[in-house]
Motif scaffolding. Structure first.
Motif, mmCIF file in Angstrom:
data_model
loop_
_atom_site.group_PDB
_atom_site.id
_atom_site.type_symbol
_atom_site.label_atom_id
_atom_site.label_comp_id
_atom_site.label_asym_id
_atom_site.label_seq_id
_atom_site.Cartn_x
_atom_site.Cartn_y
_atom_site.Cartn_z
ATOM 1 N N LEU A 196 1.260 -2.232 -6.447
ATOM 2 C CA LEU A 196 0.984 -1.061 -5.296
ATOM 3 C C LEU A 196 -0.252 -0.396 -5.167
ATOM 4 N N ILE A 197 -0.997 -0.645 -4.171
ATOM 5 C CA ILE A 197 -2.518 -0.266 -4.019
ATOM 6 C C ILE A 197 -2.436 1.024 -3.478
ATOM 7 N N GLU A 198 -3.442 1.728 -4.217
ATOM 8 C CA GLU A 198 -3.617 3.195 -3.538
ATOM 9 C C GLU A 198 -4.203 3.226 -2.438
ATOM 10 N N PHE A 199 -3.773 4.048 -1.389
ATOM 11 C CA PHE A 199 -4.112 4.389 0.070
ATOM 12 C C PHE A 199 -5.660 4.654 -0.115
ATOM 13 N N SER A 200 -6.103 5.494 -1.100
ATOM 14 C CA SER A 200 -7.430 5.817 -0.945
ATOM 15 C C SER A 200 -8.307 4.715 -1.073
ATOM 16 N N VAL A 201 -7.733 3.515 -1.603
ATOM 17 C CA VAL A 201 -8.645 2.258 -1.637
ATOM 18 C C VAL A 201 -9.308 1.870 -0.414
ATOM 19 N N PHE A 254 5.296 8.356 5.599
ATOM 20 C CA PHE A 254 6.348 8.587 4.809
ATOM 21 C C PHE A 254 6.097 9.752 3.581
ATOM 22 N N THR A 255 7.048 10.149 3.150
ATOM 23 C CA THR A 255 6.874 11.227 1.983
ATOM 24 C C THR A 255 6.853 10.668 0.594
ATOM 25 N N VAL A 256 7.037 9.395 0.494
ATOM 26 C CA VAL A 256 7.231 8.842 -0.847
ATOM 27 C C VAL A 256 6.138 7.881 -0.868
ATOM 28 N N LYS A 257 5.854 7.601 -2.374
ATOM 29 C CA LYS A 257 4.506 6.523 -2.458
ATOM 30 C C LYS A 257 5.082 4.952 -2.138
ATOM 31 N N ILE A 274 0.722 -1.309 0.129
ATOM 32 C CA ILE A 274 -0.161 0.155 0.073
ATOM 33 C C ILE A 274 1.096 1.226 0.131
ATOM 34 N N GLU A 275 0.421 2.206 -0.774
ATOM 35 C CA GLU A 275 1.202 3.478 -0.830
ATOM 36 C C GLU A 275 1.711 3.982 0.453
ATOM 37 N N TYR A 276 2.762 4.707 0.528
ATOM 38 C CA TYR A 276 3.096 5.423 1.814
ATOM 39 C C TYR A 276 3.235 4.705 2.993
ATOM 40 N N SER A 277 3.408 3.327 2.920
ATOM 41 C CA SER A 277 3.446 2.507 4.010
ATOM 42 C C SER A 277 4.453 1.281 3.989
ATOM 43 N N THR A 278 4.641 0.947 4.982
ATOM 44 C CA THR A 278 5.613 -0.267 5.052
ATOM 45 C C THR A 278 4.911 -1.351 5.952
ATOM 46 N N LEU A 279 4.919 -2.760 5.765
ATOM 47 C CA LEU A 279 4.278 -3.784 6.496
ATOM 48 C C LEU A 279 5.448 -4.566 7.157
ATOM 49 N N SER A 280 6.694 -4.204 6.708
ATOM 50 C CA SER A 280 7.846 -5.105 7.284
ATOM 51 C C SER A 280 7.946 -4.973 8.776
ATOM 52 N N LYS A 281 7.845 -5.852 9.686
ATOM 53 C CA LYS A 281 8.125 -5.914 11.250
ATOM 54 C C LYS A 281 9.302 -5.561 11.306
ATOM 55 N N ARG A 282 10.503 -5.838 10.462
ATOM 56 C CA ARG A 282 11.796 -4.959 10.821
ATOM 57 C C ARG A 282 11.763 -3.616 10.751
ATOM 58 N N GLU A 342 9.468 1.263 0.389
ATOM 59 C CA GLU A 342 10.204 0.040 0.357
ATOM 60 C C GLU A 342 11.430 0.033 -0.836
ATOM 61 N N HIS A 343 11.262 1.046 -1.613
ATOM 62 C CA HIS A 343 12.484 1.033 -2.480
ATOM 63 C C HIS A 343 13.521 2.015 -1.896
ATOM 64 N N HIS A 344 13.603 2.577 -0.578
ATOM 65 C CA HIS A 344 14.499 3.373 -0.211
ATOM 66 C C HIS A 344 15.215 2.521 0.875
ATOM 67 N N LYS A 345 16.679 2.856 0.875
ATOM 68 C CA LYS A 345 17.287 2.011 1.905
ATOM 69 C C LYS A 345 17.360 2.744 3.177
ATOM 70 N N ASN A 346 17.380 4.193 3.129
ATOM 71 C CA ASN A 346 17.505 4.890 4.369
ATOM 72 C C ASN A 346 16.016 5.400 4.701
ATOM 73 N N LEU A 347 15.310 4.479 5.417
ATOM 74 C CA LEU A 347 13.820 4.650 5.813
ATOM 75 C C LEU A 347 13.757 6.059 6.500
ATOM 76 N N LEU A 348 14.600 6.238 7.356
ATOM 77 C CA LEU A 348 14.549 7.471 8.304
ATOM 78 C C LEU A 348 14.690 8.753 7.533
ATOM 79 N N SER A 349 15.240 8.709 6.295
ATOM 80 C CA SER A 349 15.289 9.789 5.514
ATOM 81 C C SER A 349 14.126 10.378 4.684
#
Length: 548
Positions: free
Chosen positions: A323-328, A474-477, A265-273, A480-487
């Motif tokens: 990638l599912i739109e958050f609006s769904v 998160f500021t990007v859709k 889903i856009e703008y989110s992560t489901l990774s427990k880590r 998961e494609h970003h290595k530095n999540l905190l940025s």
């Protein structure tokens, strides 16, 4: 058993089951939801829950709840309790008693011995890094371990030494003997057992060796007579190991594994880590933060079980990752709350209105429906007098051309009430507007002329409240494609506002209730966080609907 024919919910898995039933009329469908108890459930788990439990219901079968608890270093009883709560909250009940992979530890160990005796497993003393290096890559084949040719007797002795705690952690493991040149890395002598000197939440200190997920999972499925083992696409290659294990041990029942796409889903992560990373860096405080898509977070935000189930049904079950739109997701809860939520007015950023041509003692009681389309939901009284609050954004001293709210000299209608006209304003020493003085014609309540409409509250009927507004964390859709999540953290993902609500809400015994604050959005009243001095509302979803 009946075939399943409801066309609107048919997936490739339904078709597979229908086909299997045609071949075997005596087949009793048996699915399972098998989480690892190392974190809280999220919307992806919800999809798995809905799929497995609904299939069992639709085909008159059974669905187990089994905890794949093979790693005591990351698992905790608090996660087990949270998972059980979430499943029950969603409205599902598992078949008979809860299962654990740890229930089968002794049998799994005996199957490991079987593989050794068949020369299909060996104890390896390579270090972890060397095992990884010897395994090779997608472009290079693996290399046999120098310990691969131990005799059966040596391997049984070493495995017993591991089991008795006589070999230090990390100094040995049991590996399957398959093919180090396989094009599938999963088949390059995968690890079956490892040493872990940690107490287990179920078996305590009975064991110091634990089967890997891949080894325990397929055996647990088979021992529980699971007919269809459903998992996500990242386990597609693991299916080859799943089948290899079951084909090479003496077990009667052979479960079949099928894979479907994960939830992204856009703008989110489901990774427990990654969610743990957010907690460790104080981006969020807990797994139930309303900005993340855990079931606990969605529940706290005001989502309902039916809205989550509807979302899972809406996105369907396919083999195509997307990638599912958050609006769904928002559409599913908004569509439900539009029918069930009581309407009322609240002011999040108040600015006072003084109707100076109306006497101070004037007061009118206005009766309005709790829902404009459902009279059975009852009605309520609101007070109209000469001291009101409106939203700060509903007045502009120097508006743009298309602004259709309150401005100096222009008439505007108060919802359910009268037309007012702003005459002058009062500012503080910093040039901030602190009061708006208006006139009101008490004879024009039913004026059919079209005016812009704004909401309001009487000062007399208002009590202070806290509103928590949530945006994407998160500021990007696709974070998961970003290595530095905190940025890519959105620093405005949580905003607190202090405004006013109708006092009648305050008196409802702090129940967990969702309201539509007219023109603003749907808000969930938090029973746990609220107290007699402050009621806290979480914004569940805004009014805007992007899905047609």
């Amino acid at each position: 058993m009946k075939l399943y024919n409801r066309k609107y919910n048919i997936s490739f898995i339904h078709k597979i089951i229908n086909h299997d039933i045609k071949k075997n009329k005596n087949l009793c469908l048996h699915t399972r939801f098998a989480p690892e108890p190392n974190g809280y459930l999220h919307i992806g788990h919800a999809k798995a829950i809905v799929l497995n439990f609904e299939l069992a219901k639709q085909f008159h079968g059974r669905c187990n709840l089994r905890f794949d608890d093979t790693n005591p270093q990351t698992e905790n009883i608090k996660y087990i309790n949270a998972i059980k709560r979430d499943i029950l909250w969603l409205g599902y009940k598992w078949y008979k008693k809860i299962q654990y992979s740890s229930n089968h530890f002794e049998k799994i160990y005996q199957y490991a011995l079987q593989l050794i005796k068949k020369k299909l497993a060996y104890v390896d003393k390579l270090k972890k890094n060397d095992i990884q290096k010897y395994r090779g890559t997608l472009n290079s084949v693996g290399i046999n371990s120098p310990y691969r040719h131990h005799t059966i007797k040596e391997n049984i002795f070493l495995l017993q030494q591991m089991k008795d705690g006589k070999i230090p952690e990390g100094y040995a493991c049991l590996r399957a003997k398959i093919n180090m040149k396989s094009s599938y890395i999963i088949l390059r002598d995968p690890i079956l057992y490892r040493i872990k000197f940690d107490a287990h939440h179920q078996t305590k200190i009975s064991w110091c060796i634990y089967p890997t997920y891949d080894f325990a999972h397929c055996i647990s499925d088979a021992l529980e007579n699971i007919t269809h083992s459903l998992c996500t696409l990242e386990f597609q290659d693991n299916r080859r190991l799943y089948k290899w294990i079951l084909n090479n041990i003496n077990i009667i029942h052979h479960t079949r594994q099928y894979e479907y796409s994960r939830v992204h889903i856009e703008y989110s992560t489901l990774s427990k880590r990654k969610l743990k990373l957010l907690i460790q860096n104080n981006i969020i405080q807990h797994w139930n933060d309303p900005r993340i898509l855990t079931i606990a977070g969605l529940k706290k935000k005001g989502y309902t079980p039916s809205s989550i189930i509807n979302f899972c049904n809406k996105i369907g079950v396919t083999k195509q990752n997307n990638l599912i739109e958050f609006s769904v997701l928002e559409h599913c809860i908004r569509n439900e709350l539009n029918k069930t939520a009581h309407r009322t007015m609240a002011i999040l950023e108040p600015i006072p209105i003084i109707l100076y041509n109306i006497p101070n003692q004037y007061e009118e009681i206005i009766n309005i429906l709790n829902h404009p389309h459902y009279s059975h939901m009852g009605s309520k009284h609101i007070i109209f007098n000469n001291h009101l609050y409106i939203e700060k954004s509903d007045f502009k001293e120097h508006p743009e051309n298309q602004y259709n709210r309150l401005i100096l000299g222009k008439k505007i209608k108060l919802k359910y009430s009268y037309v007012i006209q702003a005459q002058y304003i009062e500012k503080d020493k910093h040039k901030n507007i602190i009061k708006i003085f208006c006139t009101c014609n008490l004879k024009n309540k039913n004026n059919k002329k079209k005016y812009g409409i704004i909401h309001w509250l009487s000062k007399k009927q208002s009590t202070i409240s806290e509103f928590r507004l949530y945006n994407h964390i998160f500021t990007v859709k696709n974070p998961e494609h970003h290595k530095n999540l905190l940025s890519i953290i959105n620093n405005k993902s949580k905003i607190k506002k202090y405004g006013f609500i109708n006092k009648s809400i305050y008196k409802k015994n702090f129940q967990n209730i969702t309201y539509q604050f007219e023109r603003i959005g749907y808000f969930f009243k938090d029973k746990k966080l609220s107290n007699s001095n402050n009621i806290i509302f979480h914004r569940t979803v805004s009014m805007k609907n992007k899905i047609k």
